[in-house]
Motif scaffolding. Sequence first.
Motif, PDB file in Angstrom:
ATOM      1  N   GLY A 237       0.802  -1.206   0.000  1.00 44.96           N
ATOM      2  CA  GLY A 237       0.000   0.000   0.000  1.00 44.96           C
ATOM      3  C   GLY A 237       0.837   1.259   0.000  1.00 44.96           C
ATOM      4  N   SER A 238       0.144   2.392   0.015  1.00 47.71           N
ATOM      5  CA  SER A 238       0.820   3.683  -0.088  1.00 47.71           C
ATOM      6  C   SER A 238       1.685   3.993   1.122  1.00 47.71           C
ATOM      7  CB  SER A 238      -0.217   4.793  -0.270  1.00 47.71           C
ATOM      8  OG  SER A 238      -1.106   4.830   0.839  1.00 47.71           O
ATOM      9  N   HIS A 239       1.438   3.324   2.261  1.00 45.83           N
ATOM     10  CA  HIS A 239       2.292   3.554   3.435  1.00 45.83           C
ATOM     11  C   HIS A 239       3.559   2.717   3.382  1.00 45.83           C
ATOM     12  CE1 HIS A 239       0.547  -0.236   4.855  1.00 45.83           C
ATOM     13  NE2 HIS A 239       1.434  -0.251   5.831  1.00 45.83           N
ATOM     14  N   GLY A 240       3.669   1.828   2.383  1.00 48.35           N
ATOM     15  CA  GLY A 240       4.879   1.039   2.183  1.00 48.35           C
ATOM     16  C   GLY A 240       4.793  -0.376   2.688  1.00 48.35           C
ATOM     17  N   GLY A 241       3.740  -0.692   3.446  1.00 51.48           N
ATOM     18  CA  GLY A 241       3.614  -2.029   4.012  1.00 51.48           C
ATOM     19  C   GLY A 241       2.608  -2.887   3.259  1.00 51.48           C
ATOM     20  N   LEU A 242       2.689  -4.204   3.489  1.00 50.53           N
ATOM     21  CA  LEU A 242       1.794  -5.156   2.839  1.00 50.53           C
ATOM     22  C   LEU A 242       0.368  -4.964   3.355  1.00 50.53           C
ATOM     23  CD1 LEU A 242       1.784  -7.672   0.907  1.00 50.53           C
ATOM     24  CD2 LEU A 242       1.859  -9.068   2.997  1.00 50.53           C
ATOM     25  N   GLU A 243      -0.599  -4.970   2.425  1.00 49.05           N
ATOM     26  CA  GLU A 243      -2.005  -4.844   2.774  1.00 49.05           C
ATOM     27  C   GLU A 243      -2.794  -6.002   2.161  1.00 49.05           C
ATOM     28  OE1 GLU A 243      -3.728  -1.060   1.919  1.00 49.05           O
ATOM     29  OE2 GLU A 243      -2.018   0.074   2.714  1.00 49.05           O
ATOM     30  N   LEU A 244      -3.894  -6.336   2.810  1.00 51.71           N
ATOM     31  CA  LEU A 244      -4.819  -7.348   2.313  1.00 51.71           C
ATOM     32  C   LEU A 244      -6.151  -6.664   2.048  1.00 51.71           C
ATOM     33  CD1 LEU A 244      -4.093 -10.208   4.895  1.00 51.71           C
ATOM     34  CD2 LEU A 244      -2.835  -9.630   2.814  1.00 51.71           C
ATOM     35  N   ALA A 245      -6.706  -6.885   0.881  1.00 54.97           N
ATOM     36  CA  ALA A 245      -7.940  -6.212   0.502  1.00 54.97           C
ATOM     37  C   ALA A 245      -8.796  -7.158  -0.325  1.00 54.97           C
ATOM     38  CB  ALA A 245      -7.634  -4.942  -0.294  1.00 54.97           C
ATOM     39  N   VAL A 246     -10.019  -6.714  -0.613  1.00 56.50           N
ATOM     40  CA  VAL A 246     -10.896  -7.360  -1.581  1.00 56.50           C
ATOM     41  C   VAL A 246     -11.273  -6.303  -2.607  1.00 56.50           C
ATOM     42  CG1 VAL A 246     -13.189  -8.347  -1.975  1.00 56.50           C
ATOM     43  CG2 VAL A 246     -11.807  -9.124  -0.030  1.00 56.50           C
ATOM     44  N   ARG A 247     -11.048  -6.592  -3.874  1.00 57.80           N
ATOM     45  CA  ARG A 247     -11.373  -5.586  -4.889  1.00 57.80           C
ATOM     46  C   ARG A 247     -12.874  -5.287  -4.863  1.00 57.80           C
ATOM     47  NH1 ARG A 247     -10.810  -5.679 -11.545  1.00 57.80           N
ATOM     48  NH2 ARG A 247     -11.641  -3.556 -11.797  1.00 57.80           N
ATOM     49  N   ASN A 248     -13.196  -4.005  -4.727  1.00 53.52           N
ATOM     50  CA  ASN A 248     -14.584  -3.530  -4.650  1.00 53.52           C
ATOM     51  C   ASN A 248     -15.340  -4.149  -3.472  1.00 53.52           C
ATOM     52  OD1 ASN A 248     -13.840  -2.321  -7.031  1.00 53.52           O
ATOM     53  ND2 ASN A 248     -15.218  -3.500  -8.334  1.00 53.52           N
ATOM     54  N   GLY A 249     -14.600  -4.526  -2.439  1.00 52.71           N
ATOM     55  CA  GLY A 249     -15.234  -5.132  -1.271  1.00 52.71           C
ATOM     56  C   GLY A 249     -14.522  -4.731   0.009  1.00 52.71           C
ATOM     57  N   ASN A 250     -14.844  -5.454   1.075  1.00 49.45           N
ATOM     58  CA  ASN A 250     -14.310  -5.163   2.397  1.00 49.45           C
ATOM     59  C   ASN A 250     -13.672  -6.424   2.962  1.00 49.45           C
ATOM     60  OD1 ASN A 250     -14.241  -4.902   5.367  1.00 49.45           O
ATOM     61  ND2 ASN A 250     -15.322  -2.978   5.020  1.00 49.45           N
ATOM     62  N   ALA A 251     -12.341  -6.476   2.943  1.00 55.40           N
ATOM     63  CA  ALA A 251     -11.635  -7.688   3.359  1.00 55.40           C
ATOM     64  C   ALA A 251     -11.860  -7.996   4.830  1.00 55.40           C
ATOM     65  CB  ALA A 251     -10.144  -7.549   3.065  1.00 55.40           C
ATOM     66  N   ALA A 252     -11.877  -6.977   5.681  1.00 56.10           N
ATOM     67  CA  ALA A 252     -12.039  -7.213   7.112  1.00 56.10           C
ATOM     68  C   ALA A 252     -13.367  -7.888   7.408  1.00 56.10           C
ATOM     69  CB  ALA A 252     -11.915  -5.888   7.867  1.00 56.10           C
ATOM     70  N   GLN A 253     -14.431  -7.419   6.753  1.00 52.78           N
ATOM     71  CA  GLN A 253     -15.743  -8.023   6.981  1.00 52.78           C
ATOM     72  C   GLN A 253     -15.843  -9.400   6.343  1.00 52.78           C
ATOM     73  OE1 GLN A 253     -18.780  -5.307   5.629  1.00 52.78           O
ATOM     74  NE2 GLN A 253     -18.274  -3.749   7.168  1.00 52.78           N
ATOM     75  N   GLN A 254     -15.377  -9.516   5.106  1.00 61.43           N
ATOM     76  CA  GLN A 254     -15.555 -10.776   4.376  1.00 61.43           C
ATOM     77  C   GLN A 254     -14.732 -11.907   4.964  1.00 61.43           C
ATOM     78  OE1 GLN A 254     -15.412 -10.342   0.134  1.00 61.43           O
ATOM     79  NE2 GLN A 254     -14.883 -12.490  -0.222  1.00 61.43           N
ATOM     80  N   TRP A 255     -13.528 -11.576   5.464  1.00 61.05           N
ATOM     81  CA  TRP A 255     -12.630 -12.610   5.946  1.00 61.05           C
ATOM     82  C   TRP A 255     -12.407 -12.533   7.455  1.00 61.05           C
ATOM     83  CZ3 TRP A 255     -11.559 -16.509   2.800  1.00 61.05           C
ATOM     84  CH2 TRP A 255     -11.729 -16.304   1.425  1.00 61.05           C
ATOM     85  N   HIS A 256     -13.210 -11.724   8.138  1.00 58.30           N
ATOM     86  CA  HIS A 256     -13.160 -11.642   9.607  1.00 58.30           C
ATOM     87  C   HIS A 256     -11.754 -11.306  10.108  1.00 58.30           C
ATOM     88  CE1 HIS A 256     -17.166 -13.364   9.393  1.00 58.30           C
ATOM     89  NE2 HIS A 256     -16.676 -14.389   8.710  1.00 58.30           N
ATOM     90  N   LEU A 257     -11.178 -10.299   9.463  1.00 52.52           N
ATOM     91  CA  LEU A 257      -9.834  -9.869   9.837  1.00 52.52           C
ATOM     92  C   LEU A 257      -9.929  -8.803  10.930  1.00 52.52           C
ATOM     93  CD1 LEU A 257      -8.273  -9.455   6.268  1.00 52.52           C
ATOM     94  CD2 LEU A 257      -8.317 -11.508   7.726  1.00 52.52           C
ATOM     95  N   VAL A 258      -9.074  -8.904  11.924  1.00 50.61           N
ATOM     96  CA  VAL A 258      -9.031  -7.911  12.999  1.00 50.61           C
ATOM     97  C   VAL A 258      -7.582  -7.559  13.283  1.00 50.61           C
ATOM     98  CG1 VAL A 258     -11.181  -8.686  14.076  1.00 50.61           C
ATOM     99  CG2 VAL A 258      -9.007  -9.664  14.822  1.00 50.61           C
TER     100      VAL A 258
END
Length: 270
Positions: A237-258
């Motif tokens: 990501g733009s802060h330089g660190g690895l990010e996990l996302a869902v394209r056009n979605g919400n990774a935290a909600q979909q994959w229960h990430l906290v």
Amino acid sequence: MEQEWRATGIVTFLSDYGIQDSYVAQVKGVMLARHPGLTIVDISHLIPAQDILEGAFQLATCWRVYPSGTVHLAVVDPGVGTSRRPVAVLADAHLFVLPDNGLVTFVLEEARSVQAWSLDRSEFFRHPVSATFHGRDIFGPVAAALASGTSPERVGSPVDPATLARLLLPALEVAADGVRGPIVSIDHFGNARTLIRPEHLPAPPERLTVTCGSLHIQGISRTFGDVEPGQPVAYFGSHGGLELAVRNGNAAQQWHLVRGMLVEVRRVRR
């Protein structure tokens, strides 16, 4: 190493004060009453209450985009009124005015040169000083003074930067075949952000797997558009660190990430 300080008149402002109450406006009012010509830029006032880690991360993502000589006022202060120090920290020609509670942790890790002062010169404070609102009565007035050209040496006594409080975070575990580290922040889009950087990778991006809980991603992509809508994606990501996302979605909600969950990056075994 001593740094040259030249104020720009810019103050950035980050807090957990929210936007429902008048707290942010009170701090700005005190600063502008002291120095009407200041430029005050809001970073965020929606940091979760007392969440020092989130405040530290958000502060670290944006300070370098401002010019040298900027003052960064940051107030996430669950220890307000206690013995915790109010401090000013000069890091790579940027001044941070904040409580000494770990809020400056990621800045310290990134900066090449650091000096610090304990804010003990009460003539710069607003009086009377409330035991529960140092943002208005200590940090705001001092930030305004510094941004208008007052030298850091005038607002406090020097302290050893090594004594500044730092957050205790799970360390990145880097090995020959992989790296793992915790999610440190989840943004407005549900993207989970880490401190894993490209130099930590054990192999080229296409030869890696990324795992967090039940989420498994093959390879690290360049951007969201490299996968189909609704599909998970790992990228830097733009802060330089690895990010996990869902394209056009919400990774935290979909994959229960906290926050705090471990993200593991491994070399694909052939």
